[in-house]
Design a protein around this motif. Structure first.
Motif, PDB file in Angstrom:
ATOM      1  N   TYR A  65       0.634  -0.862   0.171  1.00 39.06           N
ATOM      2  CA  TYR A  65       0.120   0.364  -0.077  1.00 39.06           C
ATOM      3  C   TYR A  65       0.966   1.125  -0.100  1.00 39.06           C
ATOM      4  CZ  TYR A  65      -4.669  -2.775   0.961  1.00 39.06           C
ATOM      5  OH  TYR A  65      -4.859  -3.289   0.797  1.00 39.06           O
ATOM      6  N   ALA A  66       1.595   1.473   0.903  1.00 38.70           N
ATOM      7  CA  ALA A  66       2.201   2.128   0.419  1.00 38.70           C
ATOM      8  C   ALA A  66       3.577   2.510  -0.509  1.00 38.70           C
ATOM      9  CB  ALA A  66       3.813   2.079   2.202  1.00 38.70           C
ATOM     10  N   VAL A  67       3.969   1.482  -1.209  1.00 34.60           N
ATOM     11  CA  VAL A  67       4.110   1.745  -2.654  1.00 34.60           C
ATOM     12  C   VAL A  67       3.320   2.592  -3.315  1.00 34.60           C
ATOM     13  CG1 VAL A  67       5.070   0.295  -4.897  1.00 34.60           C
ATOM     14  CG2 VAL A  67       6.405   0.277  -2.255  1.00 34.60           C
ATOM     15  N   ASP A  68       2.398   1.594  -3.486  1.00 31.96           N
ATOM     16  CA  ASP A  68       0.859   2.260  -4.365  1.00 31.96           C
ATOM     17  C   ASP A  68       0.527   3.211  -3.681  1.00 31.96           C
ATOM     18  OD1 ASP A  68      -1.048   2.141  -5.755  1.00 31.96           O
ATOM     19  OD2 ASP A  68      -2.380   1.265  -4.421  1.00 31.96           O
ATOM     20  N   SER A 123      -7.334   6.152  -3.028  1.00 37.49           N
ATOM     21  CA  SER A 123      -7.594   5.757  -1.488  1.00 37.49           C
ATOM     22  C   SER A 123      -9.244   5.353  -0.968  1.00 37.49           C
ATOM     23  CB  SER A 123      -7.245   7.317  -1.142  1.00 37.49           C
ATOM     24  OG  SER A 123      -6.488   7.126  -0.285  1.00 37.49           O
ATOM     25  N   LEU A 124     -10.379   6.162  -2.253  1.00 39.46           N
ATOM     26  CA  LEU A 124     -11.270   5.756  -1.839  1.00 39.46           C
ATOM     27  C   LEU A 124     -11.242   4.390  -2.321  1.00 39.46           C
ATOM     28  CD1 LEU A 124     -14.202   7.220  -1.268  1.00 39.46           C
ATOM     29  CD2 LEU A 124     -13.979   7.806  -3.372  1.00 39.46           C
ATOM     30  N   THR A 125     -10.793   3.846  -3.167  1.00 35.52           N
ATOM     31  CA  THR A 125     -11.464   2.736  -3.950  1.00 35.52           C
ATOM     32  C   THR A 125     -10.701   1.382  -2.736  1.00 35.52           C
ATOM     33  OG1 THR A 125     -10.876   3.152  -5.955  1.00 35.52           O
ATOM     34  CG2 THR A 125     -10.843   1.384  -6.076  1.00 35.52           C
ATOM     35  N   VAL A 126      -9.553   1.392  -2.417  1.00 34.03           N
ATOM     36  CA  VAL A 126      -8.930   0.787  -1.308  1.00 34.03           C
ATOM     37  C   VAL A 126      -9.978   0.398  -0.497  1.00 34.03           C
ATOM     38  CG1 VAL A 126      -6.977   0.571   0.490  1.00 34.03           C
ATOM     39  CG2 VAL A 126      -6.744   0.942  -1.685  1.00 34.03           C
ATOM     40  N   ALA A 127     -10.331   2.091   0.025  1.00 32.61           N
ATOM     41  CA  ALA A 127     -12.060   1.723   1.414  1.00 32.61           C
ATOM     42  C   ALA A 127     -12.914   1.334   0.483  1.00 32.61           C
ATOM     43  CB  ALA A 127     -11.902   2.868   1.579  1.00 32.61           C
ATOM     44  N   LEU A 129     -15.977  -3.845   1.371  1.00 33.56           N
ATOM     45  CA  LEU A 129     -16.743  -5.204   0.646  1.00 33.56           C
ATOM     46  C   LEU A 129     -15.844  -6.356   0.753  1.00 33.56           C
ATOM     47  CD1 LEU A 129     -17.276  -3.597  -2.674  1.00 33.56           C
ATOM     48  CD2 LEU A 129     -18.548  -3.966  -1.616  1.00 33.56           C
ATOM     49  N   LEU A 130     -14.462  -6.780   0.813  1.00 34.60           N
ATOM     50  CA  LEU A 130     -14.531  -7.865   1.336  1.00 34.60           C
ATOM     51  C   LEU A 130     -14.509  -7.978   2.486  1.00 34.60           C
ATOM     52  CD1 LEU A 130     -10.531  -7.767  -0.578  1.00 34.60           C
ATOM     53  CD2 LEU A 130     -12.717  -9.010  -1.566  1.00 34.60           C
ATOM     54  N   TRP A 131     -14.203  -6.958   3.846  1.00 32.96           N
ATOM     55  CA  TRP A 131     -14.578  -7.308   4.897  1.00 32.96           C
ATOM     56  C   TRP A 131     -16.377  -8.078   5.276  1.00 32.96           C
ATOM     57  CZ3 TRP A 131     -11.605  -4.100   9.089  1.00 32.96           C
ATOM     58  CH2 TRP A 131     -10.825  -4.414   9.308  1.00 32.96           C
TER      59      TRP A 131
END
Length: 77
Positions: free
Chosen positions: A37-40, A56-60, A65-67
């Motif tokens: 995530y940091a490199v991304d 950032s919004l997409t990762v959140a 959704l995954l959780w």
């Protein structure tokens, strides 16, 4: 019927060592995930603030959704 003796239980030092041996790969996997995530973020931040905000919004959203689906799977199982 003869009673059988239970094997001696290991002490807290042996239990701690076994737990640490199990935990080390998990800790490394979590650190590598955070490094990803940091490199991304570093690469996307060079594109601009809007792109970084979208990432950032997409990762959140994907994490939520995954959780959620993971919890649903655990509830059904």
């Amino acid at each position: 019927m003869r009673p059988t003796a239970l094997p001696p239980t290991p002490g807290w030092k042996a239990e701690s060592a076994a737990t640490a041996r199990l935990a080390v790969p998990l800790v490394l996997a979590n650190l590598l995930q955070m490094l990803t995530y940091a490199v991304d973020v570093i690469f996307i931040a060079r594109l601009g603030p809007e792109e970084l905000a979208a990432s950032s919004l997409t990762v959140a959203i994907i994490g939520f959704l995954l959780w959620s689906l993971s919890g649903l799977t655990g509830a059904v199982a």
